[in-house]
Scaffold this active site. Sequence first.
Site, PDB file in Angstrom:
ATOM      1  N   GLN A   1       0.607  70.691  -7.639  1.00 51.08           N
ATOM      2  CA  GLN A   1       0.053  71.193  -6.373  1.00 51.08           C
ATOM      3  C   GLN A   1      -1.366  70.640  -6.218  1.00 51.08           C
ATOM      4  O   GLN A   1      -2.289  71.119  -6.874  1.00 51.08           O
ATOM      5  CB  GLN A   1       0.055  72.731  -6.371  1.00 51.08           C
ATOM      6  CG  GLN A   1       1.452  73.319  -6.252  1.00 51.08           C
ATOM      7  CD  GLN A   1       1.509  74.799  -6.603  1.00 51.08           C
ATOM      8  OE1 GLN A   1       1.213  75.200  -7.736  1.00 51.08           O
ATOM      9  NE2 GLN A   1       1.897  75.630  -5.646  1.00 51.08           N
TER      10      GLN A   1
ATOM     11  N   HIS B   1      -3.038  73.259  -0.516  1.00 53.81           N
ATOM     12  CA  HIS B   1      -2.551  72.142  -1.330  1.00 53.81           C
ATOM     13  C   HIS B   1      -1.209  71.669  -0.791  1.00 53.81           C
ATOM     14  O   HIS B   1      -0.536  72.399  -0.072  1.00 53.81           O
ATOM     15  CB  HIS B   1      -2.384  72.592  -2.784  1.00 53.81           C
ATOM     16  CG  HIS B   1      -1.743  73.950  -2.920  1.00 53.81           C
ATOM     17  ND1 HIS B   1      -2.480  75.100  -3.106  1.00 53.81           N
ATOM     18  CD2 HIS B   1      -0.455  74.361  -2.852  1.00 53.81           C
ATOM     19  CE1 HIS B   1      -1.672  76.141  -3.173  1.00 53.81           C
ATOM     20  NE2 HIS B   1      -0.425  75.722  -3.004  1.00 53.81           N
TER      21      HIS B   1
ATOM     22  N   ARG C   1       1.183  83.298   7.329  1.00 51.53           N
ATOM     23  CA  ARG C   1       0.517  83.824   6.133  1.00 51.53           C
ATOM     24  C   ARG C   1      -0.316  82.694   5.537  1.00 51.53           C
ATOM     25  O   ARG C   1       0.219  81.651   5.171  1.00 51.53           O
ATOM     26  CB  ARG C   1       1.570  84.303   5.136  1.00 51.53           C
ATOM     27  CG  ARG C   1       1.031  84.661   3.758  1.00 51.53           C
ATOM     28  CD  ARG C   1       2.204  84.939   2.829  1.00 51.53           C
ATOM     29  NE  ARG C   1       1.833  85.318   1.484  1.00 51.53           N
ATOM     30  CZ  ARG C   1       1.510  84.452   0.513  1.00 51.53           C
ATOM     31  NH1 ARG C   1       1.481  83.162   0.755  1.00 51.53           N
ATOM     32  NH2 ARG C   1       1.226  84.888  -0.690  1.00 51.53           N
TER      33      ARG C   1
ATOM     34  N   ASP D   1       6.849  75.976  -7.707  1.00 51.71           N
ATOM     35  CA  ASP D   1       6.082  77.215  -7.568  1.00 51.71           C
ATOM     36  C   ASP D   1       6.732  78.124  -6.525  1.00 51.71           C
ATOM     37  O   ASP D   1       6.060  78.640  -5.626  1.00 51.71           O
ATOM     38  CB  ASP D   1       4.623  76.905  -7.206  1.00 51.71           C
ATOM     39  CG  ASP D   1       3.737  78.156  -7.312  1.00 51.71           C
ATOM     40  OD1 ASP D   1       4.154  79.119  -7.981  1.00 51.71           O
ATOM     41  OD2 ASP D   1       2.648  78.161  -6.716  1.00 51.71           O
TER      42      ASP D   1
ATOM     43  N   GLU E   1      -4.199  86.024   2.743  1.00 55.84           N
ATOM     44  CA  GLU E   1      -3.733  86.341   1.380  1.00 55.84           C
ATOM     45  C   GLU E   1      -4.878  86.036   0.429  1.00 55.84           C
ATOM     46  O   GLU E   1      -4.928  84.986  -0.203  1.00 55.84           O
ATOM     47  CB  GLU E   1      -2.499  85.500   1.022  1.00 55.84           C
ATOM     48  CG  GLU E   1      -1.834  85.925  -0.278  1.00 55.84           C
ATOM     49  CD  GLU E   1      -2.010  84.970  -1.462  1.00 55.84           C
ATOM     50  OE1 GLU E   1      -1.770  85.382  -2.593  1.00 55.84           O
ATOM     51  OE2 GLU E   1      -2.408  83.807  -1.251  1.00 55.84           O
TER      52      GLU E   1
ATOM     53  N   ASP F   1       4.472  87.931  -6.277  1.00 54.58           N
ATOM     54  CA  ASP F   1       3.497  87.540  -7.293  1.00 54.58           C
ATOM     55  C   ASP F   1       3.300  88.643  -8.328  1.00 54.58           C
ATOM     56  O   ASP F   1       3.886  89.709  -8.261  1.00 54.58           O
ATOM     57  CB  ASP F   1       2.158  87.207  -6.626  1.00 54.58           C
ATOM     58  CG  ASP F   1       2.140  85.785  -6.072  1.00 54.58           C
ATOM     59  OD1 ASP F   1       2.870  84.930  -6.601  1.00 54.58           O
ATOM     60  OD2 ASP F   1       1.389  85.541  -5.104  1.00 54.58           O
TER      61      ASP F   1
ATOM     62  N   ASP G   1      -1.756  81.065   2.867  1.00 54.50           N
ATOM     63  CA  ASP G   1      -1.605  81.083   1.414  1.00 54.50           C
ATOM     64  C   ASP G   1      -2.868  80.580   0.711  1.00 54.50           C
ATOM     65  O   ASP G   1      -3.433  79.551   1.101  1.00 54.50           O
ATOM     66  CB  ASP G   1      -0.422  80.167   1.031  1.00 54.50           C
ATOM     67  CG  ASP G   1      -0.187  80.145  -0.464  1.00 54.50           C
ATOM     68  OD1 ASP G   1       0.156  81.203  -1.006  1.00 54.50           O
ATOM     69  OD2 ASP G   1      -0.359  79.078  -1.082  1.00 54.50           O
TER      70      ASP G   1
ATOM     71  N   ARG H   1       6.610  85.514 -13.064  1.00 52.20           N
ATOM     72  CA  ARG H   1       6.758  86.120 -11.736  1.00 52.20           C
ATOM     73  C   ARG H   1       8.212  86.126 -11.280  1.00 52.20           C
ATOM     74  O   ARG H   1       8.592  86.888 -10.402  1.00 52.20           O
ATOM     75  CB  ARG H   1       5.875  85.388 -10.719  1.00 52.20           C
ATOM     76  CG  ARG H   1       4.384  85.592 -10.988  1.00 52.20           C
ATOM     77  CD  ARG H   1       3.534  84.777 -10.038  1.00 52.20           C
ATOM     78  NE  ARG H   1       3.749  83.355 -10.228  1.00 52.20           N
ATOM     79  CZ  ARG H   1       3.293  82.411  -9.403  1.00 52.20           C
ATOM     80  NH1 ARG H   1       2.614  82.740  -8.329  1.00 52.20           N
ATOM     81  NH2 ARG H   1       3.517  81.134  -9.644  1.00 52.20           N
TER      82      ARG H   1
HETATM   83  C1  GLC Z   1      -0.260  82.196  -3.423  1.00 50.21           C
HETATM   84  C2  GLC Z   1       1.195  82.542  -3.623  1.00 50.21           C
HETATM   85  C3  GLC Z   1       1.598  82.230  -5.021  1.00 50.21           C
HETATM   86  C4  GLC Z   1       1.351  80.777  -5.292  1.00 50.21           C
HETATM   87  C5  GLC Z   1      -0.084  80.384  -4.960  1.00 50.21           C
HETATM   88  C6  GLC Z   1      -0.215  78.893  -4.863  1.00 50.21           C
HETATM   89  O1  GLC Z   1      -1.093  82.984  -4.154  1.00 50.21           O
HETATM   90  O2  GLC Z   1       1.412  83.895  -3.301  1.00 50.21           O
HETATM   91  O3  GLC Z   1       2.945  82.550  -5.233  1.00 50.21           O
HETATM   92  O4  GLC Z   1       1.600  80.499  -6.626  1.00 50.21           O
HETATM   93  O5  GLC Z   1      -0.498  80.874  -3.716  1.00 50.21           O
HETATM   94  O6  GLC Z   1       0.380  78.423  -3.681  1.00 50.21           O
HETATM   95  C1  GLC Z   2      -4.522  84.474  -8.255  1.00 50.88           C
HETATM   96  C2  GLC Z   2      -4.969  84.056  -6.937  1.00 50.88           C
HETATM   97  C3  GLC Z   2      -3.950  84.431  -5.896  1.00 50.88           C
HETATM   98  C4  GLC Z   2      -2.581  83.977  -6.315  1.00 50.88           C
HETATM   99  C5  GLC Z   2      -2.224  84.431  -7.653  1.00 50.88           C
HETATM  100  C6  GLC Z   2      -0.911  83.854  -8.069  1.00 50.88           C
HETATM  101  O1  GLC Z   2      -4.565  85.841  -8.334  1.00 50.88           O
HETATM  102  O2  GLC Z   2      -6.202  84.642  -6.599  1.00 50.88           O
HETATM  103  O3  GLC Z   2      -4.285  83.855  -4.699  1.00 50.88           O
HETATM  104  O4  GLC Z   2      -1.625  84.501  -5.453  1.00 50.88           O
HETATM  105  O5  GLC Z   2      -3.219  84.018  -8.529  1.00 50.88           O
HETATM  106  O6  GLC Z   2      -0.584  84.312  -9.328  1.00 50.88           O
END
Ligand code: GLC
Ligand code: GLC
Length: 648
Positions: A254, A186, A284, A143, A328, A393, A286, A517
């Site tokens: 994950q 995770h 950040r 990921d 985030e 993303d 996540d 992405r």
């Molecule tokens: C956040 C990241 C995204 C990732 C997800 C799981 O949203 O920006 O790229 O897939 O978390 O960690």
């Molecule tokens: C969803 C989640 C966000 C994550 C994204 C990844 O929008 O809310 O946290 O970054 O998926 O694609």
Amino acid sequence: MNYAANSSACLERILKDLDMEGLTKKDATIFTRRLRTHFSALFEKYTHVYGHQYDCYFHLQKLVEILRDGVQKRKPALKRIDVERTKDPLWYRDESQVGMACYVDLMGPTLKDLHDKIPYYQALGVTYLHLMPLYDAPKGDSDGGYAVSDYRKVNPSLGTIKDLESLATALQKAGIDLVLDFVFNHTSDEHAWAKAALAGDEQYQNYYYLFDDRSIPDQYEHTLREIFPQVRRGSFTFNEHMDKWVWTTFNSFQWDLNYSNPEVFNAITSEMLFLANIGCAGLRLDALAFIWKAMGTNCENQDNAHVLIQAFNACLQIAAPSVVFKSEAIVHPDEVVKYIGKDECQLSYNPLLMALLWNSLATRKTRLLTRSMQKSFSISSDCAWVNYVRCHDDIGWTFDDAVAQELGINGNDHRFFLNQFYTGRFDGSFASGVPFAENPENGDCRVCGSLASLCGLEGALNANDEKGIDDAIQRMLLLYGITFSIGGIPLLYSSDELAKLNDYDYLNDPIKLHDARWVNRIAVTNSDTEFALSAERSALTLQEDASLRVFRGLQHMIDIRKTHGVFGNAQTHIEESGNDHCFAYSRKNSDGETMLVVCNFSEHAQVVDRGLLSDSNWHDLLTDASPSISDHGLLLQPFQQLWLSPTP
Ligand code: GLC
Ligand code: GLC
């Protein structure tokens, strides 16, 4: 319950037994002082979540030991920064702040190589560099690094922890803060905790959410959102080895951590302090919206998620107080703002502004942007937005349906339109985007693509359409210009600054193929950065010319931002522009400096009522000229933005 009284009694008891031998006298004094200030907050949060468990006190005591160890391992240089930042707690609201996010491998390709990129960051005025996750992760699909196998080890293909520390020091010397990801919802299924769980160790099985059969997962799934429906349906993954179902909100590899277990909170705090002690200014957070699960809810934005983040924040205040959190939360706007607070996340991505800027580009209308910002832009004055246009993303259309409804816009239909528009399926669209995470059940999807391709550069270059190229460049500068001037830290996503097009190479890589992405995770090579910085030019291709115009345009706006206090710590007021195609806001700081920004989202010239201008005379900082004002009002060229400053 009287928490204050209990917390001080509790702290005294913990201190009585706490071994401080490993700390210097000075550190012991500072640590004790910080505990006396912040322990009550930590105690209140911790007992709120774990107080009903018989062993809560035991774990709290262990947590204080973890904090002590964090202080002991903190390097003197970082302790000095702790002191400096305490004196300047609102540093992140300064006009000098400009962020950039990049992948090490796409810009390096190693951490050592990034030292050579420092002049490039400086040329753009970057003061804050967010390096995308760089930790040890499974080979193959990880990921994009968000499946962490070891928080204390850098992915060997990028370098070592030592390399990271020395980069942090070099950046610091160049006036650039390091920001790292704290991926705490995770771990990967290859993390030592997951491996122990796989081997049958019950203590570690309790680090995750494991279920013997589908009965409980089925109940949860009634109310859960699917995040990556293109790779797996539902939020659980069957693990044959354990013969159990594992909670996996994102990819199957994950595994969601179980924060109802205080041991997990403690263990992750220890990892967090390790990251803080590498020498970063910000973490950040996540996927923070997902950390607390409650049956019958969507398991996002739960109250305890907030309480836990506040508890993590209190831990930082005690062990590494200069480090701030960046939220985030890509969720409903009313939920986004709940993460923002001095005692929770001092910084937050602004996904609503991001999504609505794209909306206004598509519709050439600003009503939804204006109304939504009037409702949601204002946050606590000791926090700051991180304003961005693109990131690694997808783009999710997270606006508030109720606000849309007030304007006669149906949220669902409108999202459908935006998806069609940005994936080029809408007649007349300028965008070349790619759909992401299409849900076969409800037709939902999100959008991927680079800044330049979504703004129309890809299509215009293919068609050799010079007017189209000009429009695309103007769109890019317009969106970024708003992030530079509206208030908060602007965050550049590396490759945007050079107007790089979508990278379709991921389609040839079986590991990346399912995840669109990757189309917007684009390399910025040495020759790109040399090209941008070089003074000598031979004949340019159309693409090179566009890159350079965007790069220079961004530099110009950033230079202006940095030299006027009103771009820094000031109040923003979202104005009514009186013209559907124009977005306007004013700013004012405590020194009485003001500014008025007016932006035209249409490819036609627009006039804005003079009422907005009050009686002052104005000067446009961007063109260093007077704006064009007639009896009809203020004139804006297609896609023009004005940064108006009153002339004395
Ligand atoms: C956040 C990241 C995204 C990732 C997800 C799981 O949203 O920006 O790229 O897939 O978390 O960690
Ligand atoms: C969803 C989640 C966000 C994550 C994204 C990844 O929008 O809310 O946290 O970054 O998926 O694609």
